[in-house]
Design a protein around this motif. Structure first.
Motif, PDB file in Angstrom:
ATOM      1  N   MET A   1      22.311 -25.805 -37.971  1.00  8.09           N
ATOM      2  CA  MET A   1      21.546 -26.003 -39.198  1.00  8.09           C
ATOM      3  C   MET A   1      21.739 -27.439 -39.646  1.00  8.09           C
ATOM      4  N   ARG A   2      20.696 -28.086 -40.009  1.00  7.49           N
ATOM      5  CA  ARG A   2      20.742 -29.521 -40.266  1.00  7.49           C
ATOM      6  C   ARG A   2      21.200 -29.861 -41.686  1.00  7.49           C
ATOM      7  N   ALA A   3      22.399 -29.443 -42.047  1.00 11.37           N
ATOM      8  CA  ALA A   3      23.038 -29.856 -43.296  1.00 11.37           C
ATOM      9  C   ALA A   3      24.341 -30.528 -42.884  1.00 11.37           C
ATOM     10  N   VAL A   4      24.427 -31.818 -43.133  1.00 10.14           N
ATOM     11  CA  VAL A   4      25.518 -32.626 -42.596  1.00 10.14           C
ATOM     12  C   VAL A   4      26.246 -33.347 -43.716  1.00 10.14           C
ATOM     13  N   ALA A   5      27.568 -33.189 -43.772  1.00  5.96           N
ATOM     14  CA  ALA A   5      28.398 -33.989 -44.674  1.00  5.96           C
ATOM     15  C   ALA A   5      28.801 -35.252 -43.917  1.00  5.96           C
ATOM     16  N   VAL A   6      28.751 -36.390 -44.605  1.00  2.00           N
ATOM     17  CA  VAL A   6      29.152 -37.664 -44.009  1.00  2.00           C
ATOM     18  C   VAL A   6      30.376 -38.157 -44.768  1.00  2.00           C
ATOM     19  N   THR A   7      31.400 -38.552 -44.028  1.00  2.00           N
ATOM     20  CA  THR A   7      32.616 -39.088 -44.630  1.00  2.00           C
ATOM     21  C   THR A   7      33.059 -40.294 -43.821  1.00  2.00           C
ATOM     22  N   GLY A   8      33.777 -41.184 -44.464  1.00  2.00           N
ATOM     23  CA  GLY A   8      34.241 -42.352 -43.719  1.00  2.00           C
ATOM     24  C   GLY A   8      35.045 -43.312 -44.570  1.00  2.00           C
ATOM     25  N   THR A   9      35.587 -44.279 -43.886  1.00  2.00           N
ATOM     26  CA  THR A   9      36.459 -45.258 -44.506  1.00  2.00           C
ATOM     27  C   THR A   9      35.726 -46.126 -45.523  1.00  2.00           C
ATOM     28  N   ARG A  10      36.463 -46.581 -46.492  1.00  2.00           N
ATOM     29  CA  ARG A  10      35.941 -47.574 -47.440  1.00  2.00           C
ATOM     30  C   ARG A  10      36.172 -48.978 -46.905  1.00  2.00           C
ATOM     31  N   SER A  11      37.070 -49.102 -45.946  1.00  5.77           N
ATOM     32  CA  SER A  11      37.415 -50.401 -45.361  1.00  5.77           C
ATOM     33  C   SER A  11      36.518 -50.656 -44.150  1.00  5.77           C
ATOM     34  N   THR A  12      35.494 -51.456 -44.332  1.00  8.31           N
ATOM     35  CA  THR A  12      34.508 -51.640 -43.268  1.00  8.31           C
ATOM     36  C   THR A  12      34.341 -53.104 -42.835  1.00  8.31           C
ATOM     37  N   GLY A  13      35.130 -53.995 -43.383  1.00  6.95           N
ATOM     38  CA  GLY A  13      34.960 -55.412 -43.094  1.00  6.95           C
ATOM     39  C   GLY A  13      35.323 -55.845 -41.694  1.00  6.95           C
ATOM     40  N   HIS A  14      35.890 -54.977 -40.896  1.00  7.89           N
ATOM     41  CA  HIS A  14      36.334 -55.326 -39.543  1.00  7.89           C
ATOM     42  C   HIS A  14      35.213 -55.237 -38.504  1.00  7.89           C
ATOM     43  N   ARG A  15      34.017 -54.792 -38.905  1.00  6.58           N
ATOM     44  CA  ARG A  15      32.850 -54.726 -38.007  1.00  6.58           C
ATOM     45  C   ARG A  15      31.660 -55.395 -38.682  1.00  6.58           C
ATOM     46  N   ARG A  16      30.706 -55.808 -37.861  1.00  5.25           N
ATOM     47  CA  ARG A  16      29.467 -56.391 -38.379  1.00  5.25           C
ATOM     48  C   ARG A  16      28.524 -55.267 -38.827  1.00  5.25           C
ATOM     49  N   LEU A  17      27.636 -55.585 -39.752  1.00  7.27           N
ATOM     50  CA  LEU A  17      26.681 -54.592 -40.252  1.00  7.27           C
ATOM     51  C   LEU A  17      25.809 -54.018 -39.147  1.00  7.27           C
ATOM     52  N   ASP A  18      25.407 -54.855 -38.188  1.00 10.07           N
ATOM     53  CA  ASP A  18      24.567 -54.342 -37.097  1.00 10.07           C
ATOM     54  C   ASP A  18      25.323 -53.343 -36.221  1.00 10.07           C
ATOM     55  N   GLU A  19      26.638 -53.487 -36.139  1.00  8.83           N
ATOM     56  CA  GLU A  19      27.433 -52.505 -35.380  1.00  8.83           C
ATOM     57  C   GLU A  19      27.404 -51.147 -36.079  1.00  8.83           C
TER      58      GLU A  19
ATOM     59  N   LEU B   1      24.265 -40.413 -36.482  1.00  9.14           N
ATOM     60  CA  LEU B   1      23.578 -39.711 -37.565  1.00  9.14           C
ATOM     61  C   LEU B   1      22.134 -39.418 -37.171  1.00  9.14           C
ATOM     62  N   GLY B   2      21.529 -40.372 -36.481  1.00  7.91           N
ATOM     63  CA  GLY B   2      20.123 -40.265 -36.098  1.00  7.91           C
ATOM     64  C   GLY B   2      19.727 -38.962 -35.428  1.00  7.91           C
ATOM     65  N   PRO B   3      20.502 -38.458 -34.458  1.00  7.87           N
ATOM     66  CA  PRO B   3      20.098 -37.218 -33.792  1.00  7.87           C
ATOM     67  C   PRO B   3      20.017 -35.995 -34.717  1.00  7.87           C
ATOM     68  N   PHE B   4      20.657 -36.077 -35.883  1.00  5.89           N
ATOM     69  CA  PHE B   4      20.659 -34.947 -36.816  1.00  5.89           C
ATOM     70  C   PHE B   4      19.675 -35.151 -37.969  1.00  5.89           C
ATOM     71  N   ALA B   5      18.972 -36.277 -37.987  1.00  2.93           N
ATOM     72  CA  ALA B   5      18.172 -36.686 -39.144  1.00  2.93           C
ATOM     73  C   ALA B   5      16.695 -36.331 -39.021  1.00  2.93           C
ATOM     74  N   ALA B   6      16.404 -35.092 -38.686  1.00  2.34           N
ATOM     75  CA  ALA B   6      15.018 -34.610 -38.617  1.00  2.34           C
ATOM     76  C   ALA B   6      14.471 -34.416 -40.038  1.00  2.34           C
ATOM     77  N   PRO B   7      13.175 -34.218 -40.170  1.00  2.52           N
ATOM     78  CA  PRO B   7      12.592 -34.020 -41.499  1.00  2.52           C
ATOM     79  C   PRO B   7      13.212 -32.859 -42.288  1.00  2.52           C
ATOM     80  N   ASP B   8      13.723 -31.840 -41.587  1.00  2.00           N
ATOM     81  CA  ASP B   8      14.331 -30.706 -42.284  1.00  2.00           C
ATOM     82  C   ASP B   8      15.837 -30.875 -42.497  1.00  2.00           C
ATOM     83  N   ALA B   9      16.379 -32.028 -42.185  1.00  2.00           N
ATOM     84  CA  ALA B   9      17.818 -32.277 -42.331  1.00  2.00           C
ATOM     85  C   ALA B   9      18.172 -32.604 -43.773  1.00  2.00           C
ATOM     86  N   HIS B  10      19.434 -32.352 -44.101  1.00  2.00           N
ATOM     87  CA  HIS B  10      19.952 -32.673 -45.436  1.00  2.00           C
ATOM     88  C   HIS B  10      21.346 -33.262 -45.259  1.00  2.00           C
TER      89      HIS B  10
END
Length: 159
Positions: free
Chosen positions: A10-28, A37-46
């Protein structure tokens, strides 16, 4: 995981992650979000996203700009108590946010953030986490472990 496998979840996804993100570039990060995230992001996803800085704000902006999925933002207290980066991300994507949930905690300490994380996981069928360290005491790992304890799938993408 195949397309068929993701359709079974079922396409209901919780997203969690670090607040410290300065060690990678935005494009990464954009590439990671596209791939995980993309594979789960269909029109019926939440997607349920915490309203913090770091992965929360970056995934919100990416999902809002690149997918048709519904988005709910969840904060432990009120939006105006969130860091400036998070408030800006929410304001920038407001037209794409389906719902903002303010849980109204009186104190913004660990118990309030844990309650927010449980609220999201309880409504999701899976969690995708982007931890920075293997430190199991972080909020990201608390959320991922709560997901596991609920018998729900979790996808861990170390950043």
């Amino acid at each position: 995981m195949t397309t068929h496998d993701t359709e079974l979840i079922m396409r209901a996804v919780a997203v969690t992650g670090t607040r410290s993100t300065g060690h990678r570039r935005l494009d990464e990060y954009a590439g990671l979000f596209r791939d995980y995230l993309g594979p789960f992001a269909a029109p019926d996803a939440h997607f349920y996203i915490g309203g913090a800085k770091g992965i929360d704000s970056m995934s919100l902006i990416w999902l809002a700009g690149n997918t048709p999925a519904a988005i709910t933002i969840v904060v432990p207290g009120r939006i105006d108590q969130q860091p400036a980066e998070a408030r800006q991300a929410i304001a920038r994507t407001r037209e794409r946010i389906k719902e903002i949930v303010e849980l109204g905690a009186s104190e913004l300490k660990a118990p309030a953030y844990h309650a927010r994380n449980r609220w999201m996981v309880d409504r999701a069928s899976m969690t995708i986490g982007f931890p920075h360290h293997a430190e199991e005491s972080s909020g990201t790992w608390q959320t991922l472990n709560y997901t596991r304890d609920q018998g729900k799938p979790r996808l861990i993408v170390p950043v």
